[in-house]
Design a protein around this motif. Sequence first.
Motif, PDB file in Angstrom:
ATOM      1  N   VAL A   4       0.830  -1.208   0.000  1.00 53.37           N
ATOM      2  CA  VAL A   4       0.000   0.000   0.000  1.00 53.37           C
ATOM      3  C   VAL A   4       0.865   1.258   0.000  1.00 53.37           C
ATOM      4  N   SER A   5       1.892   1.283   0.826  1.00 50.61           N
ATOM      5  CA  SER A   5       2.741   2.488   0.853  1.00 50.61           C
ATOM      6  C   SER A   5       3.471   2.679  -0.469  1.00 50.61           C
ATOM      7  N   ALA A   6       3.944   1.599  -1.087  1.00 49.61           N
ATOM      8  CA  ALA A   6       4.641   1.729  -2.368  1.00 49.61           C
ATOM      9  C   ALA A   6       3.689   2.151  -3.483  1.00 49.61           C
ATOM     10  N   SER A   7       2.457   1.690  -3.439  1.00 46.53           N
ATOM     11  CA  SER A   7       1.525   2.039  -4.507  1.00 46.53           C
ATOM     12  C   SER A   7       1.039   3.478  -4.408  1.00 46.53           C
ATOM     13  N   MET A   8       1.215   4.115  -3.265  1.00 45.25           N
ATOM     14  CA  MET A   8       0.765   5.502  -3.098  1.00 45.25           C
ATOM     15  C   MET A   8       1.862   6.531  -3.416  1.00 45.25           C
ATOM     16  N   PHE A   9       3.020   6.084  -3.859  1.00 46.85           N
ATOM     17  CA  PHE A   9       4.124   7.015  -4.135  1.00 46.85           C
ATOM     18  C   PHE A   9       3.795   7.989  -5.258  1.00 46.85           C
ATOM     19  N   GLY A  10       3.015   7.593  -6.244  1.00 45.19           N
ATOM     20  CA  GLY A  10       2.747   8.442  -7.406  1.00 45.19           C
ATOM     21  C   GLY A  10       2.019   9.718  -7.061  1.00 45.19           C
ATOM     22  N   LYS A  11       1.018   9.640  -6.209  1.00 39.39           N
ATOM     23  CA  LYS A  11       0.216  10.810  -5.868  1.00 39.39           C
ATOM     24  C   LYS A  11       0.345  11.195  -4.406  1.00 39.39           C
ATOM     25  N   GLY A  12       1.249  10.561  -3.716  1.00 36.22           N
ATOM     26  CA  GLY A  12       1.341  10.752  -2.275  1.00 36.22           C
ATOM     27  C   GLY A  12       1.973  12.059  -1.859  1.00 36.22           C
ATOM     28  N   ARG A  13       1.775  12.369  -0.614  1.00 40.68           N
ATOM     29  CA  ARG A  13       2.348  13.552   0.005  1.00 40.68           C
ATOM     30  C   ARG A  13       3.344  13.099   1.073  1.00 40.68           C
ATOM     31  N   THR A  14       3.645  13.968   2.008  1.00 38.46           N
ATOM     32  CA  THR A  14       4.643  13.681   3.027  1.00 38.46           C
ATOM     33  C   THR A  14       4.239  12.496   3.893  1.00 38.46           C
ATOM     34  N   GLY A  15       2.944  12.306   4.143  1.00 40.11           N
ATOM     35  CA  GLY A  15       2.486  11.182   4.949  1.00 40.11           C
ATOM     36  C   GLY A  15       2.837   9.839   4.329  1.00 40.11           C
ATOM     37  N   VAL A  16       2.811   9.768   3.001  1.00 38.80           N
ATOM     38  CA  VAL A  16       3.181   8.521   2.319  1.00 38.80           C
ATOM     39  C   VAL A  16       4.673   8.276   2.490  1.00 38.80           C
ATOM     40  N   ARG A  17       5.455   9.332   2.429  1.00 38.44           N
ATOM     41  CA  ARG A  17       6.906   9.199   2.632  1.00 38.44           C
ATOM     42  C   ARG A  17       7.191   8.695   4.047  1.00 38.44           C
ATOM     43  N   VAL A  18       6.516   9.256   5.033  1.00 37.18           N
ATOM     44  CA  VAL A  18       6.708   8.836   6.418  1.00 37.18           C
ATOM     45  C   VAL A  18       6.262   7.389   6.596  1.00 37.18           C
ATOM     46  N   MET A  19       5.130   7.015   5.970  1.00 30.30           N
ATOM     47  CA  MET A  19       4.669   5.635   6.053  1.00 30.30           C
ATOM     48  C   MET A  19       5.684   4.689   5.410  1.00 30.30           C
ATOM     49  N   GLY A  20       6.288   5.087   4.305  1.00 28.66           N
ATOM     50  CA  GLY A  20       7.306   4.261   3.664  1.00 28.66           C
ATOM     51  C   GLY A  20       8.540   4.110   4.540  1.00 28.66           C
ATOM     52  N   ILE A  21       8.945   5.198   5.196  1.00 24.87           N
ATOM     53  CA  ILE A  21      10.109   5.130   6.085  1.00 24.87           C
ATOM     54  C   ILE A  21       9.819   4.224   7.290  1.00 24.87           C
ATOM     55  N   ILE A  22       8.632   4.345   7.866  1.00 23.08           N
ATOM     56  CA  ILE A  22       8.273   3.504   9.013  1.00 23.08           C
ATOM     57  C   ILE A  22       8.191   2.041   8.592  1.00 23.08           C
ATOM     58  N   THR A  23       7.609   1.783   7.417  1.00 24.42           N
ATOM     59  CA  THR A  23       7.499   0.413   6.930  1.00 24.42           C
ATOM     60  C   THR A  23       8.872  -0.202   6.704  1.00 24.42           C
ATOM     61  N   ALA A  24       9.752   0.553   6.058  1.00 23.27           N
ATOM     62  CA  ALA A  24      11.104   0.045   5.815  1.00 23.27           C
ATOM     63  C   ALA A  24      11.870  -0.107   7.130  1.00 23.27           C
ATOM     64  N   SER A  25      11.599   0.756   8.093  1.00 25.28           N
ATOM     65  CA  SER A  25      12.259   0.635   9.403  1.00 25.28           C
ATOM     66  C   SER A  25      11.804  -0.622  10.141  1.00 25.28           C
ATOM     67  N   LEU A  26      10.502  -0.922  10.058  1.00 21.16           N
ATOM     68  CA  LEU A  26      10.023  -2.184  10.642  1.00 21.16           C
ATOM     69  C   LEU A  26      10.690  -3.370   9.971  1.00 21.16           C
ATOM     70  N   ASN A  27      10.802  -3.308   8.667  1.00 18.26           N
ATOM     71  CA  ASN A  27      11.476  -4.365   7.920  1.00 18.26           C
ATOM     72  C   ASN A  27      12.937  -4.472   8.351  1.00 18.26           C
ATOM     73  N   LEU A  28      13.579  -3.323   8.586  1.00 15.83           N
ATOM     74  CA  LEU A  28      14.972  -3.305   9.021  1.00 15.83           C
ATOM     75  C   LEU A  28      15.119  -3.913  10.415  1.00 15.83           C
ATOM     76  N   ILE A  29      14.209  -3.597  11.321  1.00 14.36           N
ATOM     77  CA  ILE A  29      14.282  -4.141  12.689  1.00 14.36           C
ATOM     78  C   ILE A  29      14.085  -5.651  12.673  1.00 14.36           C
ATOM     79  N   ILE A  30      13.076  -6.113  11.949  1.00 15.94           N
ATOM     80  CA  ILE A  30      12.820  -7.558  11.884  1.00 15.94           C
ATOM     81  C   ILE A  30      13.990  -8.269  11.202  1.00 15.94           C
TER      82      ILE A  30
END
Length: 191
Positions: free
Chosen positions: A116-142
């Motif tokens: 969902v976060s990757a699919s919203m990159f085309g029209k997304g705003r700063t919230g999508v960027r933050v969601m992508g960073i948090i998602t990748a950070s969770l992936n990094l922690i796991i």
Amino acid sequence: MSDPSQHNPYGQPPPYGYPQPPQPGPTGPGYPQYPGGPGGMMPMRMSMPGLVVTARVLLFVAGGLWALSMVFGLIMMLAAADIEDDPDFVVAESDVVVFGVVVLLVGVALAALHIVSASMFGKGRTGVRVMGIITASLNLIIGGFSLIGSLAQTGAPGGILITLLWVITALLTVIFLSLRPAGEWFNRPQH
């Protein structure tokens, strides 16, 4: 020969072939204007920077891998139903089912979050960027915990290599979304 519109007191249009006088248009608040101004060009659309495209692709790939782990958890739960007849199996069936359910739920949540976060990159705003960073950070922690677990085991160099690759791609996704081109992309004016 003179221009007939100069001597036309009734406001009729000039005959064919004579230049049309300029028509003053309404301006001011309430009247739409062209984006480039009168006679101006439309602003060019900004294309997604390469680092943002790379982060997007990495998020899609990570989401697909999490979906595959979800399938693995489902297979593990189904296989646990057949194990109860095996006397050599020392782990209780319920433990395998619980672990399979946990893997299934975590896989569904993380796959959905990544995709969902990757699919919203085309029209997304700063919230999508933050969601992508948090998602990748969770992936990094796991992935980091998985790397520590792989390093604790001996004799599994393939597992260490895969988890190291996992951690590196998650770290690159966080870095790419934190750079200035990503900030400019997600803060661009939306028309």
